[in-house]
Design an enzyme around this catalytic site. Structure first.
Site, PDB file in Angstrom:
ATOM      1  N   ASP A  49      38.601  10.199  12.495  1.00  0.00           N
ATOM      2  CA  ASP A  49      39.549  11.308  12.617  1.00  0.00           C
ATOM      3  C   ASP A  49      39.534  11.733  14.078  1.00  0.00           C
ATOM      4  OD1 ASP A  49      41.124  13.568  11.213  1.00  0.00           O
ATOM      5  OD2 ASP A  49      39.615  14.688  12.345  1.00  0.00           O
ATOM      6  N   HIS A 101       0.809  -1.210   0.000  1.00  0.00           N
ATOM      7  CA  HIS A 101       0.000   0.000   0.000  1.00  0.00           C
ATOM      8  C   HIS A 101       0.850   1.272   0.000  1.00  0.00           C
ATOM      9  CE1 HIS A 101       1.031  -0.197   4.222  1.00  0.00           C
ATOM     10  NE2 HIS A 101       0.299  -1.274   4.413  1.00  0.00           N
ATOM     11  N   HIS A 131      -0.101   6.199   8.367  1.00  0.00           N
ATOM     12  CA  HIS A 131      -0.064   7.234   7.333  1.00  0.00           C
ATOM     13  C   HIS A 131      -1.272   7.028   6.429  1.00  0.00           C
ATOM     14  CE1 HIS A 131       1.736  10.135   4.550  1.00  0.00           C
ATOM     15  NE2 HIS A 131       1.380   9.317   3.567  1.00  0.00           N
ATOM     16  N   THR A 148      42.130  12.318  18.065  1.00  0.00           N
ATOM     17  CA  THR A 148      43.423  12.363  18.732  1.00  0.00           C
ATOM     18  C   THR A 148      43.555  11.143  19.631  1.00  0.00           C
ATOM     19  OG1 THR A 148      42.573  13.660  20.589  1.00  0.00           O
ATOM     20  CG2 THR A 148      43.525  14.878  18.739  1.00  0.00           C
ATOM     21  N   LEU A 153      41.293  20.420  29.387  1.00  0.00           N
ATOM     22  CA  LEU A 153      41.454  20.009  30.777  1.00  0.00           C
ATOM     23  C   LEU A 153      40.372  18.996  31.128  1.00  0.00           C
ATOM     24  CD1 LEU A 153      42.046  23.614  32.142  1.00  0.00           C
ATOM     25  CD2 LEU A 153      43.800  21.909  31.581  1.00  0.00           C
ATOM     26  N   TYR A 202       0.988  15.800  -1.202  1.00  0.00           N
ATOM     27  CA  TYR A 202       1.572  15.281  -2.442  1.00  0.00           C
ATOM     28  C   TYR A 202       0.479  14.638  -3.283  1.00  0.00           C
ATOM     29  CZ  TYR A 202       1.475  10.726  -0.026  1.00  0.00           C
ATOM     30  OH  TYR A 202       1.077   9.601   0.648  1.00  0.00           O
TER      31      TYR A 202
END
Length: 785
Positions: free
Chosen positions: A506, A14, A192, A508, A607, A219
């Site tokens: 990416d 559907h 919906h 440290t 820190l 729509y």
């Protein structure tokens, strides 16, 4: 392949079947474009899917929507999508039934269309069967067995299936299936509604385009001689939730619809008649209230491998799974066979969801907000409100006292800027258009205050991953392209590459002890990066990978006065504290792990302290900084400063589809590391190609725009001469250099510094040029001061 009933008896039978290619995301757009290519081919096969390439119209009923359309048209050019702006009259010529009252413009994409979802399923299945796939319908999955955290067997009511790979494509049942192996798939089945009219229009032989009017939430598409019409109402309703809000789809819910709800459809019906008055005069064949549109909390798919080895998920398609199905299939096949997809799909990766999404109530709140704003314009830096606040820093109450404007990421409340700093900023620098929507002069004040004296930033939300064990050093050397297993206290900026040489992570890495490393990465990337490291750690059972984000508060103190401020609080010799190192020091009464690193291009430290000390540490730093001109700052100022310094952001400037040499990060790649690293062979080949052909390929380039109030947001097309050669990865304003800054991957041979470029921003051509980077402190003198 097993199906609990007949094929398409879930939500597929559907579905409205609209095929729209252009999305707000480049990867999904490419996936949808691939779907259209596939459907065209299948339409010529012996079992066509009923694909009608009728074109698609998107209306703008407000000036703001027309701005959105012009932005989309701009970056559609970077994909060679033939999206064009048309007038209201031209839209009516294509879709004669519409009333143009209130329409200020539109976009038209001739390659959009619609498809019969059931026919598509059987067309795809015909190809699968031809390739050897066995299909078992009316087969119920009773359980999924695992051994050593890997799937090994699927138990059904018709017998067991031994397997090393399971792909959960269960739609509205996907979360229920995943719970069989202890995996959370945060989706909510939504109800919906759409209606099908009686036949009333005369067919001309030319198919009617699909039509969307997002400002009216509606729509349309053709259905024989009538229309299908639906929309996204503001009064959203989930389907099949038990009292604890876990999905609980009835066991016999196969090939069924829900009881129609006309009162809830009234808003959509009224809006539809505004745009198509004839809808109010024609008969209605039926109102379908469908179940199973599985929505996610962020309107992105749930794809990829889970924490259980061999268990993959392809679900949560948020009402556009039919449009994306072809691309989804390709991505999943690559993921299973090659180990990772060729596209950058992090924002669709199921691993993006943190532990807080294990909460059904939080998932539901976020998903409902997402559904009810499905057609809303998504302005940059827009902040969602559902389920907040959830995760807070120890300094949160202080931020509230100082009138912080918070953003949210991965459930964390993070300071974007302080409204209390706005009076010290310059309102005349407000960017034009969308970039000025969620902007404050406080951003500039915090940026310049940091550059002139010092800034204090709460980075407690940054993800922190602890890697320990006798094999930790060897593992981290294998995962990272840079050397990270150095002396204790060394801090290393590095990437983790995939086997194609793309940048998978990416971050440290700090060597805390002989057998302990701390990985610090972006707030939103912690689950992804931890999962990536754990995946590699399977080679060594001695290694433990633990997310310790909540255990540590983190405050960044940056700026020319940072050392003076910190020196007043610690006996440590800060002059003997080298850049990119870590030391354990007391700060006031608080034990602190201090890292001399920066993401803004200034002298300073991050820190870290145990969270129970966090509130005290923040207030201690703030009090000590007052005589030095310390300002409190937020993430928007950090982003502005990092642009000036040329620091990359994963997920925007860099990602799995880009390698370190393209990104200007080749200095991190240590090809001569003993034992190599993941992706070493691929990236070595890339380097050799660049040596042999230095002007070939692409390179991330820094651009400055002539109009400083024209700020790029990302995905805008970049042209050199008359040719579109790239698109913006990230952009913003640099308050120190006084320029609008953007980054884009451009052909190496065409983009030397000084090269003039044009960036299209909301349909306007803005002049710019390629410049050498970094724009600020190019020799790093301030960082190492």
């Amino acid at each position: 392949m097993v199906d609990r009933d007949e094929l398409t008896s879930g939500s597929t039978f559907h579905s409205a079947g609209l095929i729209g290619q252009l999305r707000a995301d480049p990867t999904l757009t490419r996936m949808n474009m691939y779907s259209v290519e596939l459907y065209r081919k299948l339409q010529q096969s012996e079992q066509p899917p009923g694909f009608v390439e009728c074109g698609g119209i998107k209306l703008a009923s407000t000036p703001e929507r027309l701005e959105e359309i012009r932005r989309q048209i701009g970056w559609a050019r970077t994909f060679d999508l033939p999206l064009t702006e048309i007038s209201a009259r031209e839209a009516q010529e294509l879709f004669p039934l519409m009333n143009t009252s209130g329409v200020v413009g539109a976009a038209y994409l001739p390659t959009d269309g619609y498809i019969d979802p059931s026919q598509l399923t059987y067309s795809l299945m015909a190809g699968a069967r031809a390739g050897g796939v066995q299909v078992h319908t009316h087969t119920r999955v009773l359980g999924i067995d695992t051994e050593k955290q890997r799937v090994c067997r699927v138990r059904t009511d018709r017998g067991d299936i031994e397997t090393e790979i399971v792909v959960d494509c269960g739609g509205m049942f996907a979360a229920e299936i995943a719970r069989m192996v202890g995996v959370r798939v945060p989706i909510v089945p939504m109800s919906h509604q759409y209606l099908v009219t009686e036949g009333f229009r005369e067919r001309t032989g030319k198919p009617l385009p699909t039509l969307r009017d997002p400002d009216l939430l509606i729509y349309f598409r053709a259905e024989v001689d009538g229309l299908i019409m639906g929309g996204y109402e503001r009064d959203a309703r989930p389907f099949a939730l038990d009292p604890s809000t876990l999905d609980a789809v009835p066991a016999d819910f196969n090939g069924k619809l829900l009881t129609e709800d006309w009162p809830r459809f009234e808003e959509i019906m009224e809006n539809a008649q505004t745009r198509l008055p004839s809808v109010g005069d024609v008969g209605i064949r039926k109102l379908l209230k469908r179940a199973g549109g599985a929505f996610t909390p962020d309107n992105e798919f749930c794809l990829g491998q889970t924490a259980v080895g061999g268990f993959f998920v392809a679900a949560g398609f948020c009402a556009h799974g039919i449009a994306g199905a072809g691309g989804i299939g390709r991505v999943m096949a690559e993921w299973i066979v090659e180990g990772e997809p060729s596209y950058d799909v992090w924002h669709m990766d199921i691993r993006r969801f943190g532990r807080h999404y294990e909460s059904p109530s939080y998932t539901l709140a976020r998903t409902l907000e997402n559904y009810e704003t499905y057609y809303d314009i998504r302005y940059p830096n827009h902040e969602r409100s559902a389920g907040r606040p959830l995760r807070t820093s120890p300094a949160y109450s202080w931020h509230v006292e100082k009138d912080a404007f918070f953003g949210e990421k991965s459930g964390w409340e993070r300071v974007n800027y302080y409204n209390s700093n706005a009076a010290q900023g310059d309102e005349t620098l407000r960017p034009r258009g969308w970039a000025g929507q969620h902007w404050s002069p406080a951003i500039g004040a915090e940026h310049l205050g940091t550059r002139r004296a010092a800034g204090l930033f709460d980075e407690s939300s940054f993800s922190k991953i602890q890697v320990t064990g006798s094999g930790a050093a060897e593992l981290m050397e294998w995962v990272c392209d840079n050397r990270v297993a150095r002396e204790i206290g060394a801090v290393t900026y590095t990437q983790a590459l995939n086997k194609r040489g793309g940048i998978e992570c990416d971050f440290t890495v700090t060597r805390v002890a002989e057998q302990e490393f701390l990985v610090v990465t972006g707030t939103a990337f912690g689950t992804h990066d931890a999962a990536w490291i754990r995946r590699q750690a399977q080679r060594d059972p001695s290694v433990r990978v633990t997310d310790v984000t909540g255990q540590w508060a983190c405050f960044a103190l940056w700026g020319p006065q940072a050392r003076d401020i910190l020196s007043s609080l610690t006996p440590a010799d800060l002059d003997a504290f080298p850049f990119m190192t870590m030391q354990e020091i007391p700060v006031g009464s608080v034990p602190v792990r201090a890292l001399r690193v920066t993401f803004v291009g200034e002298l300073g430290w991050e820190l870290y302290c145990p969270s129970e000390y966090g509130a005290t540490l923040w207030r201690t730093l703030w009090a000590a900084g007052q005589e030095h001109g310390l300002v409190a700052g937020g993430y928007r100022a950090i982003d502005s400063m990092r642009l000036e310094k040329g620091y990359r952001v994963w997920g925007a400037d860099i990602g799995p589809a880009r390698n370190p040499y393209e990104a200007g990060l080749g200095f991190c790649v240590k090809l001569d590391k003993p034992g190599g690293f993941l992706g070493r062979d691929a990236i070595a080949e890339v380097r050799d190609q660049r040596i042999n052909s230095p002007l070939q390929g692409e390179r991330l380039r820094c651009l400055t725009l002539a109009d400083k109030r024209a700020v790029a947001l990302g995905n805008e097309p970049v042209s050199i001469g008359d040719a579109v050669v790239g698109r913006i990865t990230s952009g913003g304003f640099g308050y120190t250099v006084g320029k609008s800054i953007a980054y884009a991957y451009l052909p190496t041979d065409l983009s030397k510094p000084g090269t003039p470029v044009t960036v299209e921003i909301f349909g306007e051509a803005v002049a710019g040029e390629v410049v050498a980077e970094p724009l600020f402190d190019p020799h790093g003198e301030r960082i190492r001061a």
